[in-house]
Scaffold this motif. Structure first.
Motif, PDB file in Angstrom:
ATOM      1  N   LYS A   1       3.945  -1.385 -15.968  1.00  0.00           N
ATOM      2  CA  LYS A   1       3.081  -0.824 -17.010  1.00  0.00           C
ATOM      3  C   LYS A   1       1.976   0.053 -16.427  1.00  0.00           C
ATOM      4  O   LYS A   1       1.619   1.073 -17.006  1.00  0.00           O
ATOM      5  N   GLU A   2       1.439  -0.329 -15.278  1.00  0.00           N
ATOM      6  CA  GLU A   2       0.308   0.400 -14.703  1.00  0.00           C
ATOM      7  C   GLU A   2       0.702   1.653 -13.935  1.00  0.00           C
ATOM      8  O   GLU A   2      -0.044   2.627 -13.921  1.00  0.00           O
ATOM      9  N   SER A   3       1.860   1.634 -13.274  1.00  0.00           N
ATOM     10  CA  SER A   3       2.146   2.690 -12.302  1.00  0.00           C
ATOM     11  C   SER A   3       3.470   3.414 -12.465  1.00  0.00           C
ATOM     12  O   SER A   3       3.634   4.506 -11.935  1.00  0.00           O
ATOM     13  N   HIS A   4       4.425   2.808 -13.127  1.00  0.00           N
ATOM     14  CA  HIS A   4       5.784   3.343 -13.121  1.00  0.00           C
ATOM     15  C   HIS A   4       6.028   4.386 -14.203  1.00  0.00           C
ATOM     16  O   HIS A   4       5.318   4.434 -15.207  1.00  0.00           O
ATOM     17  N   GLY A   5       7.099   5.150 -13.992  1.00  0.00           N
ATOM     18  CA  GLY A   5       7.636   5.987 -15.042  1.00  0.00           C
ATOM     19  C   GLY A   5       8.360   5.084 -16.032  1.00  0.00           C
ATOM     20  O   GLY A   5       8.414   3.859 -15.850  1.00  0.00           O
ATOM     21  N   ASP A   6       8.941   5.680 -17.048  1.00  0.00           N
ATOM     22  CA  ASP A   6       9.610   4.887 -18.092  1.00  0.00           C
ATOM     23  C   ASP A   6      11.056   4.589 -17.686  1.00  0.00           C
ATOM     24  O   ASP A   6      11.993   4.856 -18.417  1.00  0.00           O
ATOM     25  N   TRP A   7      11.222   4.057 -16.481  1.00  0.00           N
ATOM     26  CA  TRP A   7      12.547   3.752 -15.981  1.00  0.00           C
ATOM     27  C   TRP A   7      12.884   2.283 -16.162  1.00  0.00           C
ATOM     28  O   TRP A   7      12.132   1.529 -16.758  1.00  0.00           O
ATOM     29  N   LEU A   8      14.024   1.887 -15.629  1.00  0.00           N
ATOM     30  CA  LEU A   8      14.560   0.537 -15.800  1.00  0.00           C
ATOM     31  C   LEU A   8      14.211  -0.344 -14.610  1.00  0.00           C
ATOM     32  O   LEU A   8      13.817   0.153 -13.556  1.00  0.00           O
ATOM     33  N   ALA A   9      14.396  -1.656 -14.790  1.00  0.00           N
ATOM     34  CA  ALA A   9      14.164  -2.596 -13.691  1.00  0.00           C
ATOM     35  C   ALA A   9      15.187  -3.722 -13.745  1.00  0.00           C
ATOM     36  O   ALA A   9      15.605  -4.149 -14.823  1.00  0.00           O
ATOM     37  N   VAL A  10      15.539  -4.196 -12.569  1.00  0.00           N
ATOM     38  CA  VAL A  10      16.309  -5.426 -12.457  1.00  0.00           C
ATOM     39  C   VAL A  10      15.319  -6.558 -12.720  1.00  0.00           C
ATOM     40  O   VAL A  10      14.188  -6.525 -12.224  1.00  0.00           O
ATOM     41  N   GLN A  11      15.724  -7.538 -13.496  1.00  0.00           N
ATOM     42  CA  GLN A  11      14.816  -8.637 -13.803  1.00  0.00           C
ATOM     43  C   GLN A  11      14.457  -9.394 -12.529  1.00  0.00           C
ATOM     44  O   GLN A  11      15.251  -9.495 -11.608  1.00  0.00           O
ATOM     45  N   HIS A  12      13.236  -9.900 -12.510  1.00  0.00           N
ATOM     46  CA  HIS A  12      12.666 -10.536 -11.326  1.00  0.00           C
ATOM     47  C   HIS A  12      13.460 -11.760 -10.883  1.00  0.00           C
ATOM     48  O   HIS A  12      13.871 -12.584 -11.701  1.00  0.00           O
ATOM     49  N   GLY A  13      13.654 -11.869  -9.564  1.00  0.00           N
ATOM     50  CA  GLY A  13      14.218 -13.069  -8.984  1.00  0.00           C
ATOM     51  C   GLY A  13      15.701 -13.292  -9.230  1.00  0.00           C
ATOM     52  O   GLY A  13      16.192 -14.404  -9.053  1.00  0.00           O
ATOM     53  N   THR A  14      16.426 -12.257  -9.620  1.00  0.00           N
ATOM     54  CA  THR A  14      17.846 -12.433  -9.935  1.00  0.00           C
ATOM     55  C   THR A  14      18.704 -12.282  -8.673  1.00  0.00           C
ATOM     56  O   THR A  14      18.292 -11.691  -7.677  1.00  0.00           O
ATOM     57  N   VAL A  15      19.912 -12.808  -8.768  1.00  0.00           N
ATOM     58  CA  VAL A  15      20.887 -12.631  -7.700  1.00  0.00           C
ATOM     59  C   VAL A  15      21.182 -11.143  -7.527  1.00  0.00           C
ATOM     60  O   VAL A  15      21.370 -10.657  -6.406  1.00  0.00           O
TER      61      VAL A  15
ATOM     62  N   PRO B   1       0.792  -1.239   0.000  1.00  0.00           N
ATOM     63  CA  PRO B   1       0.000   0.000   0.000  1.00  0.00           C
ATOM     64  C   PRO B   1       0.823   1.288   0.000  1.00  0.00           C
ATOM     65  O   PRO B   1       0.532   2.193  -0.783  1.00  0.00           O
ATOM     66  N   PRO B   2       1.887   1.425   0.840  1.00  0.00           N
ATOM     67  CA  PRO B   2       2.670   2.661   0.771  1.00  0.00           C
ATOM     68  C   PRO B   2       3.356   2.844  -0.595  1.00  0.00           C
ATOM     69  O   PRO B   2       3.534   3.972  -1.054  1.00  0.00           O
ATOM     70  N   CYS B   3       3.718   1.729  -1.237  1.00  0.00           N
ATOM     71  CA  CYS B   3       4.327   1.811  -2.570  1.00  0.00           C
ATOM     72  C   CYS B   3       3.317   2.352  -3.580  1.00  0.00           C
ATOM     73  O   CYS B   3       3.661   3.167  -4.442  1.00  0.00           O
ATOM     74  N   LYS B   4       2.073   1.897  -3.465  1.00  0.00           N
ATOM     75  CA  LYS B   4       1.029   2.360  -4.388  1.00  0.00           C
ATOM     76  C   LYS B   4       0.806   3.862  -4.261  1.00  0.00           C
ATOM     77  O   LYS B   4       0.442   4.525  -5.224  1.00  0.00           O
ATOM     78  N   LEU B   5       1.039   4.401  -3.062  1.00  0.00           N
ATOM     79  CA  LEU B   5       0.903   5.843  -2.859  1.00  0.00           C
ATOM     80  C   LEU B   5       2.114   6.601  -3.388  1.00  0.00           C
ATOM     81  O   LEU B   5       1.974   7.677  -3.968  1.00  0.00           O
ATOM     82  N   PHE B   6       3.319   6.064  -3.172  1.00  0.00           N
ATOM     83  CA  PHE B   6       4.536   6.784  -3.544  1.00  0.00           C
ATOM     84  C   PHE B   6       4.893   6.652  -5.024  1.00  0.00           C
ATOM     85  O   PHE B   6       5.413   7.604  -5.616  1.00  0.00           O
ATOM     86  N   THR B   7       4.628   5.518  -5.648  1.00  0.00           N
ATOM     87  CA  THR B   7       5.064   5.290  -7.032  1.00  0.00           C
ATOM     88  C   THR B   7       4.552   6.359  -7.999  1.00  0.00           C
ATOM     89  O   THR B   7       5.338   6.854  -8.812  1.00  0.00           O
ATOM     90  N   PRO B   8       3.274   6.774  -7.941  1.00  0.00           N
ATOM     91  CA  PRO B   8       2.847   7.853  -8.856  1.00  0.00           C
ATOM     92  C   PRO B   8       3.578   9.179  -8.609  1.00  0.00           C
ATOM     93  O   PRO B   8       3.849   9.925  -9.551  1.00  0.00           O
ATOM     94  N   ILE B   9       3.898   9.466  -7.357  1.00  0.00           N
ATOM     95  CA  ILE B   9       4.659  10.678  -7.034  1.00  0.00           C
ATOM     96  C   ILE B   9       6.048  10.587  -7.667  1.00  0.00           C
ATOM     97  O   ILE B   9       6.532  11.535  -8.290  1.00  0.00           O
ATOM     98  N   LEU B  10       6.675   9.422  -7.522  1.00  0.00           N
ATOM     99  CA  LEU B  10       8.001   9.216  -8.104  1.00  0.00           C
ATOM    100  C   LEU B  10       7.942   9.264  -9.629  1.00  0.00           C
ATOM    101  O   LEU B  10       8.840   9.825 -10.270  1.00  0.00           O
ATOM    102  N   ALA B  11       6.886   8.721 -10.211  1.00  0.00           N
ATOM    103  CA  ALA B  11       6.748   8.745 -11.679  1.00  0.00           C
ATOM    104  C   ALA B  11       6.644  10.182 -12.188  1.00  0.00           C
ATOM    105  O   ALA B  11       7.267  10.532 -13.203  1.00  0.00           O
ATOM    106  N   ASP B  12       5.895  11.027 -11.490  1.00  0.00           N
ATOM    107  CA  ASP B  12       5.795  12.445 -11.880  1.00  0.00           C
ATOM    108  C   ASP B  12       7.141  13.148 -11.713  1.00  0.00           C
ATOM    109  O   ASP B  12       7.559  13.927 -12.583  1.00  0.00           O
ATOM    110  N   PHE B  13       7.817  12.903 -10.603  1.00  0.00           N
ATOM    111  CA  PHE B  13       9.133  13.471 -10.317  1.00  0.00           C
ATOM    112  C   PHE B  13      10.105  13.095 -11.439  1.00  0.00           C
ATOM    113  O   PHE B  13      10.793  13.952 -12.005  1.00  0.00           O
TER     114      PHE B  13
END
Length: 146
Positions: free
Chosen positions: A81-95, A39-51
């Motif tokens: 796709k739903e919430s983030h800015g057009d930034w990068l991600a570490v692939q899921h479950g990696t070391v 829940p706190p991520c859902k609140l902050f992610t749109p703020i970060l996407a705008d920033f």
């Protein structure tokens, strides 16, 4: 940044890119630890996407790398796709994701750690700084990175 050197990162459109190329001209890198179910991520992610969008549209040398605590690669991709800015991600479950969480002692999410291009920590309080100060804080981060 050493930990990301030679790594492959994911874009929002699901293309895979070299971290070295994607980050080579970025003076400030934010590591964003988050998950769609938080829940706190859902609140902050749109703020970060705008920033992020404001800084990128002004040509600032900034990038975010998302490190997911989601339960599957599909959840990570949907969240991006739903919430983030057009930034990068570490692939899921990696070391790499585990190593980054351990290196920066991330115990809760959302966490935004701001680094210089060399990997030096500028602040571990990126979330509160973005929320409280908005885009002007970026100039403070740039000054601290020199």
């Amino acid at each position: 940044m050493d930990l990301l050197n030679g790594q492959q990162l994911l874009r929002k459109n699901e293309t895979v890119v070299s971290a070295n190329q994607a980050l080579e001209d970025k003076k400030i890198i934010g590591l964003y630890f988050s998950a769609h179910w938080c829940p706190p991520c859902k609140l902050f992610t749109p703020i970060l996407a705008d920033f992020y969008g404001d800084l990128i549209s002004n040509g600032e040398p900034f990038e975010i790398v998302f490190i997911s605590s989601d339960k599957s690669p599909e959840e990570l991709k949907t969240y991006m796709k739903e919430s983030h800015g057009d930034w990068l991600a570490v692939q899921h479950g990696t070391v790499l994701a585990q190593d980054l969480k351990a290196k920066f002692q991330v115990t809760g999410i959302p966490t935004l750690i701001i680094l210089s291009q060399d990997g030096d920590v500028i602040t571990k309080n990126g979330r509160s700084e973005v929320t409280d100060k908005g885009t002007p804080v970026f100039q403070k981060w740039l000054a601290a990175s020199k």
